[in-house]
Structure formats: C-alpha cells, structure tokens
Enzyme design. Structure first.
Site: not given
Ligand code: NAI
Ligand code: OAA
Length: 347
Positions: A212, A185
C-alpha cells in the site's frame, strides 16, 4: 465483493434491515484505535450503523468521550464507549484506559497515527507512526490476543510487519489475524475502471495486489472481464490507482490525507471480517498479510476469511506482461519497507 455490505449499510441507516434483530445477537465488540481522528470518526459512525457490531469501543489519546456521547444518540442496537488512556471515559461509569477499550474485542481497527502532507511519502510517516502502532499492538497482545487486527496506519508496508514482530515477541502471533487494510486501493480501482467502462462500480471488482504505497500497489486490470483499454489508458489507470492517495493529499493541501473514502473502505473491510466470523462462507477480500506468494514476506492478495480470520491466502491468478513489469519493479521496494518494520520492532 462489497455489494452485500454496502446494502446492509443502507438498510441499517434507514433502520429497515430485516437482518437487524437476528444478527444483533451475533454482534461483536469492535474497537477503533485512533477513533477521534479524520478516519476514526466517520469509521466509528459507519460501524455504529452495523448490525454486526454489538459494542463499539472508541479509543484515542484525545476526544473519544465526545465522539462516543455523540454516536450513542444514534438509535442502533450497539452500545458505544469512549476510552482515553487516563481519566475521563464515556459513559462516566465506564472504566477508562486501553485495557477497558480492548478487553473482549473480536476486531480491532487501527487508524491511529499522523497523516501525510503534500510532498511526503508514506514512508516519511514511519518515525512517528511506527512507535504508535508498536505500543497499540502490544496492548492488543495483552488484552485481546485473539482479535483480528486491521491496520490502517501508514506506512502499512512497514506497520504490519512491526505488528507481527510485536505479537511474536508476546507469543500470540497468528498470521490469520493480522491484516493491513488495502481496501481503499480496491475501491479506487473499481471507481476508476467503472467510470472508464461506463459501468456501475458495484458491478466491478478489481483485484489489487502488492502493498500500500505508490508502485507497490498493483491493480490487475487484465483480469477485469470485458475491459480492454488502450496501452495509454491502462497506464493512466494503473498510475492513478497507485497514486490515488497523493491525489487526495494534494487536493487537501496540507489538511491531511484520505479520511472519508478510507472510513468507507475500513468499514467494508471490517464488515466482511465480521460477516465471516458470523459464519458466512463466501468472504473473499484483498488484504496485506503474511504470504508466500512472492519472496516478499507480506503481500496483499485476495484472502478467504472465516470465523477466525484469514483461512486461505489465495493466489492472484495469471497476470499480464505489463503487470509483471510492475511486479518486478515493486518487489525490491516492498521487501525493503517490510524489512524496515521488522528491524524497528527488533531494535
Ligand atoms: N491504509 C490506508 O489505505 C490509509 C491509511 N491512512 C493512514 O491512517 C492514519 C490516520 O489518518 P487520519 O485519521 O487522517 O489522521 P488524524 O491525525 O486525523 O487521526 C489520527 C488519530 O490518531 C490518534 N492517535 C495518535 N496517537 C495515538 C495513540 N498512541 N493511541 C491512540 N490514538 C492515537 C490521534 O489523536 C488522532 O485522533 C495515517 O497514518 C494515514 O496515513 C490514511 C488513509 C488511507
Ligand atoms: O495517501 C496517504 O497518505 C493515505 C493513504 O494511504 C491513501 O489515501 O491511500
């Protein structure tokens, strides 16, 4: 705030860092849980370049042996392991499993869980991700109770309270060591304001407070020196920062949410935590932490970091009447999302 970390990344990548040999000795073990995912892979790449990391532990339910073997060919000083829940770790001589992944870790970064598709809110991820985060944080409590946990998995407004409850039940909760990562953010706000002011983003540092998700994200543009947008521009920039995640989800059209910018933001956050662990006394960054600044029990605001995590939850200063309006709107939502996490962990 981030210019030093960014500079170090460039230095490490070009292998010219004059800090390299001296700081490698202070390197820490960092574990990435969800390391084979969209965020996890580029985040692991950036951390492999960090002179502050001596051991990079990649854990996921799939794919980490390949990720680790690949990263291990990058000529930086850190070692790397790829850990799976059961058999098949990398290198083959390494013990597999979450215990091996976490033991000795100083920082654990958690991007494990499913991302959004168009039309979903972050809260729609709760049913899947709440259980994933709960299980992983239980393992952190068992195998690295002193580590700083950096939670990326959404909905952060609920997953961080879940983590707190899990750690409390295990008797190892320290509010200083549990953070939700809201750095993206800040990155977005800096990018958008710098473009609007015609400045280099590295010269802009917007404080972003709240949570967030949507309107719980509140960028404090009134505090940016020299920035006096029209009412219309201020509204557009505020809403774009609040819904920056949706912009990416829409553009990816079903293929997920922000991964590359999040990997960068997660890297910046982790680097700053590590820099403070190594003795830097100038580390201040926004994080979603236990807080008494408002009546929401968790809140993102500037925090000072030290050797053991957060040393001070700092105030956010004066806010404008416009920002106060958003704050009043945000707090009921934020409190509800926090309570949902607490209830889940205690059910
Ligand atoms: N805080 C923030 O600003 C942001 C948060 N996110 C969040 O981050 C998370 C991940 O996003 P992506 O990497 O794009 O998803 P993705 O699906 O590409 O990767 C997630 C990974 O987590 C793994 N996984 C699932 N269950 C698991 C477990 N029990 N133990 C270990 N690994 C496990 C999966 O195998 C996968 O490789 C989502 O919840 C998304 O909303 C995404 C962008 C920004
Ligand atoms: O928007 C989403 O779901 C992933 C996230 O938290 C971000 O990009 O800020």
């Amino acid at each position: 705030m981030f210019s030093l970390a960014s500079r170090r990344l460039v230095n490490a990548a070009t292998n010219k860092s004059r800090f390299f040999s001296s700081t490698a000795a202070m390197g820490k073990k960092v574990a990435v849980l969800g390391a084979a995912g969209g965020i996890g892979q580029p985040l692991s790449l950036l951390l492999k370049l960090s002179p502050n990391v001596s051991e990079l532990s990649c854990y996921d339910i799939v794919g980490t042996p390949g990720v680790a073997a690949d990263l291990s060919h990058i000529p930086t000083a850190s070692s790397v392991t790829g850990n799976l829940p059961a058999a098949g770790s990398w290198p083959p001589s390494h013990n597999t499993g979450i215990e091996a992944a976490l033991t000795g870790a100083s920082v654990v970064v958690i991007p494990a869980g499913v991302p959004r598709k168009p039309g979903m809110t972050r809260d729609d991820l709760f049913n899947t991700n709440a259980g994933i985060v709960k299980g992983l944080v239980e393992a952190c409590a068992d195998f690295c109770p002193d580590a700083v946990l950096a939670i990326i998995s959404n909905p952060v407004n609920s997953t961080v309270p879940i983590a707190a409850e899990v750690l409390k039940k295990k008797g190892v909760y320290s509010p200083k060591k549990l953070c939700g990562v809201t750095t993206l953010d800040v990155c977005r706000a800096n990018t958008f304001v710098a473009a609007s002011m015609g400045k280099d983003p590295k010269d802009v540092n917007v404080t972003v407070i709240g949570g967030h998700a949507g309107i719980t994200i509140l960028p404090l543009f009134s505090q940016v020196p020299g920035f006096s947008p029209s009412d219309e521009d201020r509204e557009a920039l505020t809403v774009r920062t609040q819904f920056g995640g949706d912009e990416v989800v829409k553009a990816k059209a079903g293929a997920g949410s922000a991964t590359l910018s999040m990997a960068y933001a997660g890297y910046l956050f982790t680097e700053e935590v590590l820099r403070a662990m190594n003795g830097a006394d100038d580390v201040v960054q926004c994080a979603f932490v236990e807080s008494s600044l408002t009546d929401a029990p968790f809140f993102s605001s500037p925090c000072k970091f030290g050797p053991d995590g957060v040393t001070e939850v700092m105030g956010f200063g004066e806010i404008s009447a416009y920002e106060q309006k958003w704050m009043d709107q945000m707090l009921p939502d934020l409190k509800k999302q926090i309570q949902k996490g607490i209830d889940f962990a205690n059910q």
